[in-house]
Design a protein around this motif. Structure first.
Motif, short mmCIF file in Angstrom:
data_model
loop_
_atom_site.label_atom_id
_atom_site.label_comp_id
_atom_site.label_asym_id
_atom_site.label_seq_id
_atom_site.Cartn_x
_atom_site.Cartn_y
_atom_site.Cartn_z
N UNK A 36 0.72 -1.22 0.09
CA UNK A 36 -0.21 -0.04 0.09
C UNK A 36 0.85 1.33 0.03
N UNK A 37 0.15 2.27 -0.27
CA UNK A 37 0.75 3.72 -0.35
C UNK A 37 1.23 4.01 1.07
N UNK A 38 0.52 3.87 2.02
CA UNK A 38 0.60 4.09 3.36
C UNK A 38 1.07 3.02 4.19
N UNK A 39 0.54 1.73 3.86
CA UNK A 39 1.18 0.60 4.80
C UNK A 39 1.44 -0.78 4.02
N UNK A 40 2.42 -1.53 4.48
CA UNK A 40 2.51 -2.53 3.75
C UNK A 40 2.12 -3.73 4.94
N UNK A 41 1.19 -4.60 4.32
CA UNK A 41 1.03 -5.75 4.98
C UNK A 41 1.57 -7.08 4.54
N UNK A 42 1.85 -8.12 5.26
CA UNK A 42 2.20 -9.37 4.65
C UNK A 42 1.58 -10.54 5.39
N UNK A 43 1.10 -11.30 4.53
CA UNK A 43 0.48 -12.45 5.25
C UNK A 43 1.29 -13.71 4.85
N UNK A 44 1.35 -14.40 5.90
CA UNK A 44 2.20 -15.76 5.61
C UNK A 44 1.27 -16.86 5.80
N UNK A 45 1.50 -17.93 4.63
CA UNK A 45 0.51 -18.78 4.74
C UNK A 45 0.42 -19.83 6.04
N UNK A 46 -0.57 -19.87 6.82
CA UNK A 46 -0.66 -20.83 7.94
C UNK A 46 -0.28 -19.92 9.16
N UNK A 47 -0.05 -18.64 9.09
CA UNK A 47 0.40 -17.73 10.31
C UNK A 47 -0.43 -16.67 10.35
#
Length: 355
Positions: A36-47
């Motif tokens: 994102x322009x304001x935030x970066x979110x990261x989703x890890x499979x299983x977590x």
């Protein structure tokens, strides 16, 4: 013939070396990124969502060395000495500074420790609906360079709708309004794809700037971006007469050049944001006008879901309901919708054709 104990291998794969605090994993995990322009979110499979940080990088101008990334760098915005600069490498939902974006992604991915002993992770990354192929290529390359094996690109409103819990794979209309930091994406979805959509560059950053300019014009007071954002969250509203709060804000007086404190009220912020918000409303109307009638009927039943940080802005749902004449709901965790959606799509990654 050497007999290998399977138990030993499994143990070896997931054995953690607690002394160094490192885990040796043979197979890389799939990750989903909401860039994102304001935030970066990261989703890890299983977590689930493992990282949620502002998209800000602090650099040393002389050596071009990265000094801080994320929240730490955000604290430096507008507060750095001459040789250090805090920048936001993404603008209007697309990459403005390629090298810095790459450094930022690399930093975040390394922090997570998702690289395998034998393989690299597959990455699903989101982009606004109407970006050019050059901008798309830049996003893909940044993800590949920061350690991805295969990179999948998906359109943001689609992923946001999935993350908000909509079943978009049914033959019925769903409408989503995703108000982020750099762009607002509005789309009508059916059968797992976008039917009509619009992406405009009016979103959270523009709201902050509107507040900043309003205070500059009305009170002859200069404030920073971060103060403007705090005002928006604390007292801001977009629906007339719906919020009556006030707060003290500090800044630099343009006449005397000295620090000064003023009091600001909610209705002033509503006035400051009125023009930009009307652009979003008009865009939502345009999308509804282009929607096939059968799907329009579905939207009256199901309503519109708003996601993204802009969904948290006071009065946004009421205003859209008033203007569009359809029910409007705010998603459960609007800021996380896109990241949650990437997680769901990663589970069905084999169904997604690589673009």
């Amino acid at each position: 013939m050497i007999k290998l104990d399977v138990r030993y291998i499994t143990e070896f794969t997931y054995k953690s070396f607690s002394e160094e605090g490192e885990t040796l994993v043979m197979f890389a995990k799939d990750i989903g990124i909401d860039l994102g322009t304001a935030n970066v979110l990261i989703h890890v499979k299983g977590k689930g969502i493992v990282l949620n940080e502002p998209s800000v990088v602090a650099l040393d101008r002389n050596t071009n060395k990265v000094l801080a990334v994320g929240e730490e760098a955000r604290q430096m915005l507008g507060r750095t000495p001459g040789n250090i600069v805090a920048i936001r490498p993404l603008k209007d939902g697309v990459i403005a500074d390629f090298d810095v974006t790459e450094a930022m992604l690399k930093h975040f991915i390394n922090k997570l420790n998702v690289k395998g002993f034998l393989s690299k992770p597959r990455i699903l990354i989101c982009c606004p609906t109407n970006i050019t192929s050059v901008e798309q290529k830049a996003i893909r390359e940044a993800a590949e360079k920061s350690g991805g094996k295969k990179v999948y690109l998906e359109e943001e409103p689609k992923v946001a709708a999935i993350g908000a819990g909509m079943d978009i794979f049914q033959p019925s209309g769903n409408m989503v309004v995703d108000i982020g930091g750099g762009t607002t994406d509005i789309a009508v979805l059916s059968m797992g794809d976008i039917v009509t959509s619009e992406s405009i560059k009016v979103a959270g950053d523009v709201f902050d700037n509107d507040i900043l300019q309003y205070i500059k014009k009305e009170y002859k007071l200069l404030i920073g971006e971060r103060t403007a954002e705090n005002i928006k969250i604390a007292v801001g509203t977009v629906f007339p007469d719906s919020r009556h709060e006030e707060m003290d804000i500090r800044g630099r007086d343009m006449v005397s050049g000295l620090p000064r404190t003023i009091m600001i009220k909610s209705d002033e912020i509503e006035h400051a944001l009125r023009e930009s918000v009307s652009v979003i409303v008009q865009s939502a109307k345009n999308v509804l006008e282009k929607t096939p009638p059968e799907l329009s009927a579905d939207i009256i039943d199901r309503g519109v879901i708003i996601t993204g940080g802009g969904a948290l802005l006071h009065g946004m749902d009421t205003l859209l309901m008033e203007e569009l004449k359809v029910p409007v709901f705010t998603a459960e965790r609007p800021m996380d919708c896109v990241a949650i959606g990437t997680g769901i799509m990663l589970d069905n990654i084999d169904k997604i054709s690589r673009r």
